[in-house]
Scaffold this motif. Structure first.
Motif, PDB file in Angstrom:
ATOM      1  N   ILE A  59     -86.155 -42.996  23.919  1.00  6.91           N
ATOM      2  CA  ILE A  59     -85.802 -43.044  25.343  1.00  6.91           C
ATOM      3  C   ILE A  59     -84.718 -42.022  25.648  1.00  6.91           C
ATOM      4  CG2 ILE A  59     -84.791 -44.472  27.164  1.00  6.91           C
ATOM      5  CD1 ILE A  59     -86.143 -46.882  25.892  1.00  6.91           C
ATOM      6  N   LYS A  60     -83.722 -41.963  24.793  1.00  8.40           N
ATOM      7  CA  LYS A  60     -82.599 -41.044  25.024  1.00  8.40           C
ATOM      8  C   LYS A  60     -83.072 -39.594  25.101  1.00  8.40           C
ATOM      9  CE  LYS A  60     -78.129 -39.594  23.179  1.00  8.40           C
ATOM     10  NZ  LYS A  60     -77.075 -39.848  22.178  1.00  8.40           N
ATOM     11  N   TYR A  61     -84.002 -39.224  24.224  1.00  5.77           N
ATOM     12  CA  TYR A  61     -84.443 -37.837  24.147  1.00  5.77           C
ATOM     13  C   TYR A  61     -85.853 -37.629  24.706  1.00  5.77           C
ATOM     14  CZ  TYR A  61     -80.312 -37.091  21.317  1.00  5.77           C
ATOM     15  OH  TYR A  61     -79.013 -37.013  20.881  1.00  5.77           O
ATOM     16  N   MET A  62     -86.407 -38.667  25.346  1.00  5.44           N
ATOM     17  CA  MET A  62     -87.688 -38.568  26.038  1.00  5.44           C
ATOM     18  C   MET A  62     -88.804 -38.036  25.139  1.00  5.44           C
ATOM     19  SD  MET A  62     -86.497 -37.361  29.851  1.00  5.44           S
ATOM     20  CE  MET A  62     -88.090 -37.818  30.559  1.00  5.44           C
ATOM     21  N   GLY A  63     -88.883 -38.603  23.937  1.00  5.11           N
ATOM     22  CA  GLY A  63     -89.942 -38.191  23.029  1.00  5.11           C
ATOM     23  C   GLY A  63     -89.990 -39.050  21.783  1.00  5.11           C
ATOM     24  N   SER A  64     -91.198 -39.352  21.331  1.00  2.30           N
ATOM     25  CA  SER A  64     -91.388 -40.123  20.101  1.00  2.30           C
ATOM     26  C   SER A  64     -91.238 -39.211  18.892  1.00  2.30           C
ATOM     27  CB  SER A  64     -92.787 -40.754  20.099  1.00  2.30           C
ATOM     28  OG  SER A  64     -92.970 -41.552  21.255  1.00  2.30           O
ATOM     29  N   TRP A  65     -90.787 -39.806  17.772  1.00  2.00           N
ATOM     30  CA  TRP A  65     -90.584 -39.013  16.557  1.00  2.00           C
ATOM     31  C   TRP A  65     -90.117 -39.940  15.444  1.00  2.00           C
ATOM     32  CZ3 TRP A  65     -92.531 -34.630  15.296  1.00  2.00           C
ATOM     33  CH2 TRP A  65     -91.969 -33.772  14.348  1.00  2.00           C
ATOM     34  N   TRP A  66     -89.944 -39.370  14.266  1.00  4.31           N
ATOM     35  CA  TRP A  66     -89.324 -40.120  13.159  1.00  4.31           C
ATOM     36  C   TRP A  66     -87.814 -40.025  13.341  1.00  4.31           C
ATOM     37  CZ3 TRP A  66     -93.711 -37.098  12.481  1.00  4.31           C
ATOM     38  CH2 TRP A  66     -94.853 -37.772  12.050  1.00  4.31           C
ATOM     39  N   HIS A  84     -81.950 -34.976  15.908  1.00  2.00           N
ATOM     40  CA  HIS A  84     -82.192 -33.737  16.618  1.00  2.00           C
ATOM     41  C   HIS A  84     -82.040 -32.484  15.785  1.00  2.00           C
ATOM     42  CE1 HIS A  84     -83.561 -35.357  20.236  1.00  2.00           C
ATOM     43  NE2 HIS A  84     -83.579 -34.167  20.776  1.00  2.00           N
ATOM     44  N   PHE A  85     -82.274 -32.607  14.507  1.00  2.00           N
ATOM     45  CA  PHE A  85     -82.562 -31.418  13.723  1.00  2.00           C
ATOM     46  C   PHE A  85     -84.005 -30.996  13.987  1.00  2.00           C
ATOM     47  CE2 PHE A  85     -78.808 -32.959  11.608  1.00  2.00           C
ATOM     48  CZ  PHE A  85     -78.157 -31.798  11.225  1.00  2.00           C
ATOM     49  N   SER A  86     -84.854 -31.977  14.318  1.00  2.67           N
ATOM     50  CA  SER A  86     -86.227 -31.669  14.745  1.00  2.67           C
ATOM     51  C   SER A  86     -86.701 -32.750  15.702  1.00  2.67           C
ATOM     52  CB  SER A  86     -87.174 -31.587  13.539  1.00  2.67           C
ATOM     53  OG  SER A  86     -87.321 -32.850  12.921  1.00  2.67           O
ATOM     54  N   HIS A  87     -87.616 -32.341  16.603  1.00  3.96           N
ATOM     55  CA  HIS A  87     -88.159 -33.274  17.589  1.00  3.96           C
ATOM     56  C   HIS A  87     -89.318 -32.569  18.304  1.00  3.96           C
ATOM     57  CE1 HIS A  87     -87.565 -35.669  21.575  1.00  3.96           C
ATOM     58  NE2 HIS A  87     -88.426 -36.255  20.783  1.00  3.96           N
ATOM     59  N   LEU A  88     -90.433 -32.426  17.587  1.00  2.00           N
ATOM     60  CA  LEU A  88     -91.539 -31.611  18.094  1.00  2.00           C
ATOM     61  C   LEU A  88     -92.433 -32.331  19.085  1.00  2.00           C
ATOM     62  CD1 LEU A  88     -92.501 -29.685  14.839  1.00  2.00           C
ATOM     63  CD2 LEU A  88     -91.100 -28.901  16.765  1.00  2.00           C
ATOM     64  N   PHE A  89     -92.188 -33.630  19.299  1.00  5.65           N
ATOM     65  CA  PHE A  89     -92.945 -34.384  20.301  1.00  5.65           C
ATOM     66  C   PHE A  89     -92.117 -34.637  21.558  1.00  5.65           C
ATOM     67  CE2 PHE A  89     -95.609 -36.520  16.713  1.00  5.65           C
ATOM     68  CZ  PHE A  89     -96.263 -35.316  16.510  1.00  5.65           C
ATOM     69  N   GLY A  90     -91.062 -33.849  21.752  1.00  2.00           N
ATOM     70  CA  GLY A  90     -90.254 -33.952  22.955  1.00  2.00           C
ATOM     71  C   GLY A  90     -90.948 -33.336  24.161  1.00  2.00           C
ATOM     72  N   MET A 126     -89.038 -29.570  22.720  1.00  2.00           N
ATOM     73  CA  MET A 126     -89.665 -29.451  21.399  1.00  2.00           C
ATOM     74  C   MET A 126     -88.681 -28.725  20.484  1.00  2.00           C
ATOM     75  SD  MET A 126     -93.436 -28.275  22.725  1.00  2.00           S
ATOM     76  CE  MET A 126     -93.769 -27.398  21.204  1.00  2.00           C
ATOM     77  N   ILE A 127     -87.893 -29.494  19.770  1.00  2.00           N
ATOM     78  CA  ILE A 127     -86.731 -28.966  19.073  1.00  2.00           C
ATOM     79  C   ILE A 127     -87.025 -28.715  17.596  1.00  2.00           C
ATOM     80  CG2 ILE A 127     -84.310 -29.398  18.480  1.00  2.00           C
ATOM     81  CD1 ILE A 127     -84.858 -29.042  21.477  1.00  2.00           C
ATOM     82  N   TRP A 128     -86.577 -27.571  17.111  1.00  2.00           N
ATOM     83  CA  TRP A 128     -86.504 -27.255  15.674  1.00  2.00           C
ATOM     84  C   TRP A 128     -85.218 -26.465  15.488  1.00  2.00           C
ATOM     85  CZ3 TRP A 128     -89.654 -29.175  11.960  1.00  2.00           C
ATOM     86  CH2 TRP A 128     -89.532 -28.656  10.677  1.00  2.00           C
TER      87      TRP A 128
END
Length: 294
Positions: free
Chosen positions: A232-239, A247-253, A269-271
């Protein structure tokens, strides 16, 4: 079974040792044969698992003959073929998984035999969806999509797979991250990323902090934070980890346009290891391939 594995290993070893001094044409022949042997090995394993009760007196040669006959009559793959022409949609039957299903194969981006598990090229597909969506998968194999956590678990559990992540920024530059092992657990274990192997590539290792983490969506809070849901905080599902190391990675943002430090911040979509925690990429593709049996 043991004899069959030894036989396949010997054949692969012989092909490997003949590679020295071959012409380009002969090398292509060798790669094709190695890919077909990989397929045969996977089919043999699946055939033995599915028909063990019938094979008590069978020899390894009889198993291979039966597979060849069945494949000729009704071609079936357990993974994307490791061939130069294997691009597009194939139907696979994963050992231990009840239903066959379609996958997108890619033999161009990083070599032969890759199964695409996620692709994003524009903002037309909403990745901010619920647990059921991620469980079953969404999108279209001919466009942007996610394969689904159930299938992802089945694929990575069937044998050891490597992971390849392709990234492209809005300046047209591309980089990649590759891991020699990747395993996702079942829904009972919240699809945790339980294994991530050795890293190679020029995009930097931004996935290491997700090892051991459960998969989190906005309606399933499985991360390690008690006070807030990172999806919810980052508006995207992930591990997600703890909303900071997540937030070292978040490719489903969210699909955004490059640097978003002054707007959406870290919701894209963070890397991080390549262009930092506020940069959202133009294109990303995640792919799996069995590690070579040779």
């Amino acid at each position: 079974m043991k004899f069959l594995l030894i036989l396949m290993a010997v054949i692969c070893l012989n092909l490997k040792t003949r590679a020295l001094g071959l012409s380009d044409k002969d090398m292509e022949t060798q790669w094709r044969l190695e890919g077909e042997l990989d397929e045969l090995y996977a089919l043999a394993k699946a055939h033995i698992q599915d028909n063990l009760y019938k094979l008590k007196s069978a020899t390894a040669f009889e198993v291979v003959k039966n597979i060849a006959n069945d494949t000729a009559a009704n071609p079936t793959y357990t993974t994307c073929p490791r061939r130069a022409d294997a691009n597009g949609i194939y139907t696979v039957k994963i050992p231990g998984h009840q239903e066959s299903f379609e996958v997108l194969c890619d033999a161009e981006l990083a070599g032969h035999g890759w199964t695409v598990i996620a692709r994003r090229t524009n903002n037309s597909l909403n990745f901010f969806t619920n647990w059921m969506g991620y469980k079953e998968g969404f999108g279209n194999l001919s466009g942007d999509f996610f394969i689904g956590l159930n299938k992802l678990h089945a694929i990575t559990k069937s044998e050891v797979h490597e992971l390849y992540i392709h990234l492209e920024d809005f300046d047209g530059e591309t980089r990649y991250a590759q891991y020699d092992e990747f395993l996702v657990e079942s829904e009972k274990q919240f699809y945790a990323m339980s294994s991530l192997g050795k890293f190679t590539g020029d995009a930097g290792d931004s996935l290491r902090h997700q090892v051991g983490m459960n998969f989190t969506t906005y309606d399933r809070h499985n991360d390690v934070m008690n006070s807030e849901n990172c999806a919810i905080k980052y508006m995207g599902s992930w591990w997600h980890n703890n909303c900071t190391e997540s937030h070292f990675s978040h490719l489903f943002g969210l699909y955004l346009n490059g640097d978003n430090e002054d707007t959406f911040g870290r919701n894209g979509m963070i890397w991080t290891a390549w262009r930092g925690e506020h940069y959202s990429y133009k294109r990303m593709q995640m792919m799996l391939r069995p590690k070579c049996v040779c």
